[in-house]
Write a protein that holds these residues in place. Structure first.
Motif, PDB file in Angstrom:
ATOM      1  N   TRP A   1       0.853  -1.181   0.000  1.00 54.86           N
ATOM      2  CA  TRP A   1       0.000   0.000   0.000  1.00 54.86           C
ATOM      3  C   TRP A   1       0.895   1.239   0.000  1.00 54.86           C
ATOM      4  CZ3 TRP A   1      -0.926  -4.317   2.857  1.00 54.86           C
ATOM      5  CH2 TRP A   1      -2.191  -4.931   2.727  1.00 54.86           C
ATOM      6  N   TRP A   2       0.444   2.275  -0.671  1.00 53.36           N
ATOM      7  CA  TRP A   2       1.173   3.536  -0.580  1.00 53.36           C
ATOM      8  C   TRP A   2       0.175   4.682  -0.559  1.00 53.36           C
ATOM      9  CZ3 TRP A   2       1.800   7.647  -4.147  1.00 53.36           C
ATOM     10  CH2 TRP A   2       1.214   7.465  -5.400  1.00 53.36           C
TER      11      TRP A   2
ATOM     12  N   ALA B   1      -1.271   5.525  10.648  1.00 51.34           N
ATOM     13  CA  ALA B   1      -2.720   5.412  10.522  1.00 51.34           C
ATOM     14  C   ALA B   1      -3.107   4.640   9.272  1.00 51.34           C
ATOM     15  CB  ALA B   1      -3.346   6.805  10.509  1.00 51.34           C
ATOM     16  N   ASN B   2      -2.481   4.956   8.157  1.00 50.51           N
ATOM     17  CA  ASN B   2      -2.816   4.255   6.914  1.00 50.51           C
ATOM     18  C   ASN B   2      -2.381   2.800   6.953  1.00 50.51           C
ATOM     19  OD1 ASN B   2      -4.152   6.093   4.941  1.00 50.51           O
ATOM     20  ND2 ASN B   2      -2.381   7.367   5.392  1.00 50.51           N
ATOM     21  N   ALA B   3      -1.293   2.503   7.650  1.00 55.83           N
ATOM     22  CA  ALA B   3      -0.872   1.110   7.797  1.00 55.83           C
ATOM     23  C   ALA B   3      -1.918   0.326   8.585  1.00 55.83           C
ATOM     24  CB  ALA B   3       0.485   1.042   8.477  1.00 55.83           C
ATOM     25  N   ARG B   4      -2.426   0.913   9.664  1.00 56.28           N
ATOM     26  CA  ARG B   4      -3.460   0.246  10.450  1.00 56.28           C
ATOM     27  C   ARG B   4      -4.711   0.004   9.591  1.00 56.28           C
ATOM     28  NH1 ARG B   4      -3.692   0.447  16.081  1.00 56.28           N
ATOM     29  NH2 ARG B   4      -1.815   1.272  17.087  1.00 56.28           N
TER      30      ARG B   4
ATOM     31  N   PRO C   1      -6.398  15.210  11.805  1.00 50.12           N
ATOM     32  CA  PRO C   1      -6.984  14.717  13.059  1.00 50.12           C
ATOM     33  C   PRO C   1      -7.562  13.311  12.938  1.00 50.12           C
ATOM     34  CG  PRO C   1      -7.624  16.999  12.685  1.00 50.12           C
ATOM     35  CD  PRO C   1      -6.935  16.532  11.431  1.00 50.12           C
ATOM     36  N   ALA C   2      -8.085  12.972  11.758  1.00 54.32           N
ATOM     37  CA  ALA C   2      -8.628  11.622  11.562  1.00 54.32           C
ATOM     38  C   ALA C   2      -7.523  10.572  11.641  1.00 54.32           C
ATOM     39  CB  ALA C   2      -9.351  11.536  10.226  1.00 54.32           C
ATOM     40  N   ASP C   3      -6.334  10.909  11.150  1.00 59.74           N
ATOM     41  CA  ASP C   3      -5.196   9.990  11.263  1.00 59.74           C
ATOM     42  C   ASP C   3      -4.749   9.868  12.718  1.00 59.74           C
ATOM     43  OD1 ASP C   3      -5.150   9.576   8.534  1.00 59.74           O
ATOM     44  OD2 ASP C   3      -3.564  11.032   8.159  1.00 59.74           O
ATOM     45  N   TYR C   4      -4.655  10.993  13.394  1.00 59.30           N
ATOM     46  CA  TYR C   4      -4.200  11.004  14.786  1.00 59.30           C
ATOM     47  C   TYR C   4      -5.122  10.167  15.665  1.00 59.30           C
ATOM     48  CZ  TYR C   4      -2.285  12.901  19.142  1.00 59.30           C
ATOM     49  OH  TYR C   4      -1.697  13.052  20.376  1.00 59.30           O
ATOM     50  N   ALA C   5      -6.423  10.193  15.362  1.00 62.71           N
ATOM     51  CA  ALA C   5      -7.396   9.448  16.164  1.00 62.71           C
ATOM     52  C   ALA C   5      -7.206   7.943  16.051  1.00 62.71           C
ATOM     53  CB  ALA C   5      -8.809   9.827  15.744  1.00 62.71           C
ATOM     54  N   VAL C   6      -6.605   7.483  14.966  1.00 63.13           N
ATOM     55  CA  VAL C   6      -6.413   6.046  14.747  1.00 63.13           C
ATOM     56  C   VAL C   6      -5.232   5.504  15.552  1.00 63.13           C
ATOM     57  CG1 VAL C   6      -5.909   4.296  12.974  1.00 63.13           C
ATOM     58  CG2 VAL C   6      -7.459   6.171  12.459  1.00 63.13           C
ATOM     59  N   LEU C   7      -4.288   6.364  15.919  1.00 66.43           N
ATOM     60  CA  LEU C   7      -3.078   5.931  16.599  1.00 66.43           C
ATOM     61  C   LEU C   7      -3.365   5.474  18.029  1.00 66.43           C
ATOM     62  CD1 LEU C   7      -1.825   7.269  14.130  1.00 66.43           C
ATOM     63  CD2 LEU C   7      -0.187   8.409  15.637  1.00 66.43           C
TER      64      LEU C   7
ATOM     65  N   THR D   1       4.759   3.969   2.593  1.00 66.83           N
ATOM     66  CA  THR D   1       4.458   2.643   2.068  1.00 66.83           C
ATOM     67  C   THR D   1       4.388   1.613   3.192  1.00 66.83           C
ATOM     68  OG1 THR D   1       6.810   2.174   1.700  1.00 66.83           O
ATOM     69  CG2 THR D   1       5.569   3.044  -0.167  1.00 66.83           C
ATOM     70  N   LEU D   2       3.627   0.567   2.933  1.00 69.13           N
ATOM     71  CA  LEU D   2       3.544  -0.600   3.800  1.00 69.13           C
ATOM     72  C   LEU D   2       3.616  -1.836   2.928  1.00 69.13           C
ATOM     73  CD1 LEU D   2       2.722  -2.146   6.504  1.00 69.13           C
ATOM     74  CD2 LEU D   2       0.370  -1.948   5.673  1.00 69.13           C
TER      75      LEU D   2
END
Length: 262
Positions: free
Chosen positions: A34-35, A75-78, A44-50, A131-132
């Motif tokens: 994934w990239w 966040a995108n990796a999760r 903020p939406a990314d920060y909330a996933v951490l 990337t992941l």
């Protein structure tokens, strides 16, 4: 569907969709990449996933752009792992495996620690992109680098073998030379990350990754008295970045699935 926890034993029961996904990945030998683009402001939406640990790390970055890149990548990796396994991103956690060189968990290769599935992961980020890589088993490595003008002659002794240097410096200065240098660099970084030793293993200027050949290429890594062999594939992420993924040369070698930004 989310993992069910047995309150008597604290054993996590992995959801059936996740088990089915892992079985398929193992049987086919497929690798997923994934990239995503990276901005300069934290979403903020990314920060909330951490999780709490990742948020603490994000807060320690001095530059906002660095914090944003770290936050978006984690966040995108999760999210990517969650979609693949059919679970909520909140139920995905990353940890580390034991370092194959010293046995320490503090700096071993990354892995999916929750749910406890046998999936290897590798993360990389550069200016503008993260990337992941994910595959079944324990070893995979990915690297991405922003393409930029470089003077390989100043880096040849540190990064390139003699054969690689002859090829890269034999090209006329300009985009072709820059692309060849970054192809070599990302292939090397992908391999040393897949091995799990980083630069503590084989020096980059002794690791030949055949930048004169189109991939996939077979690369041999040596550490102490042990040789390991890797299949390295170049990835196409547009015209701004060079990227490569390394996986064990032992099969099965299924397809490499490249997932573009959503």
């Amino acid at each position: 569907m989310t993992p069910r926890r047995n309150t008597a034993t604290s054993e996590v029961r992995i959801p059936e969709p996740a088990l089915e996904a892992v079985d398929r990945i193992r049987e086919t030998g497929e690798t997923h990449i994934w990239w995503w683009p990276l901005g300069t402001r934290t979403d903020p939406a990314d920060y909330a996933v951490l999780d709490d640990v990742e948020r603490g790390r994000a807060q320690r970055f001095h530059a906002e752009a660095d914090a944003a890149a770290f936050t978006a990548t984690r966040a995108n990796a999760r999210r990517a792992v969650a979609r693949l396994l059919g679970i909520d991103p909140a139920h995905v956690a990353f940890g580390r495996r034991v370092c194959p060189g010293c046995g320490d968990r503090e700096h071993g290769p990354p892995a999916v620690s929750h749910p406890p599935v046998p999936l290897a992961v590798s993360l990389s980020r550069t200016a503008g992109a993260g990337t992941l890589a994910l595959r079944a088993g324990t070893w995979v490595g990915v690297d991405v680098e922003a393409l930029r003008p470089v003077e390989p002659a100043t880096l040849a002794d540190v990064v390139l073998t003699a054969t690689e240097s002859a090829h890269v410096l034999g090209l006329p200065p300009g985009p072709a030379r820059d692309a060849a240098f970054h192809r070599a660099w990302t292939r090397k970084e992908a391999v040393v990350k897949a091995v799990g030793l980083g630069l503590l293993g084989m020096p980059l200027n002794t690791l030949d990754v055949h930048p004169d050949q189109d991939g996939p290429v077979r690369v041999t890594h040596r550490y102490r008295e042990e040789e390991t062999h890797w299949q390295v594939t170049d990835l196409t992420l547009g015209d701004r970045w060079a990227a490569s993924v390394a996986r064990p040369d032992t099969g099965p070698h299924g397809p490499v699935h490249l997932h573009a930004p959503a």
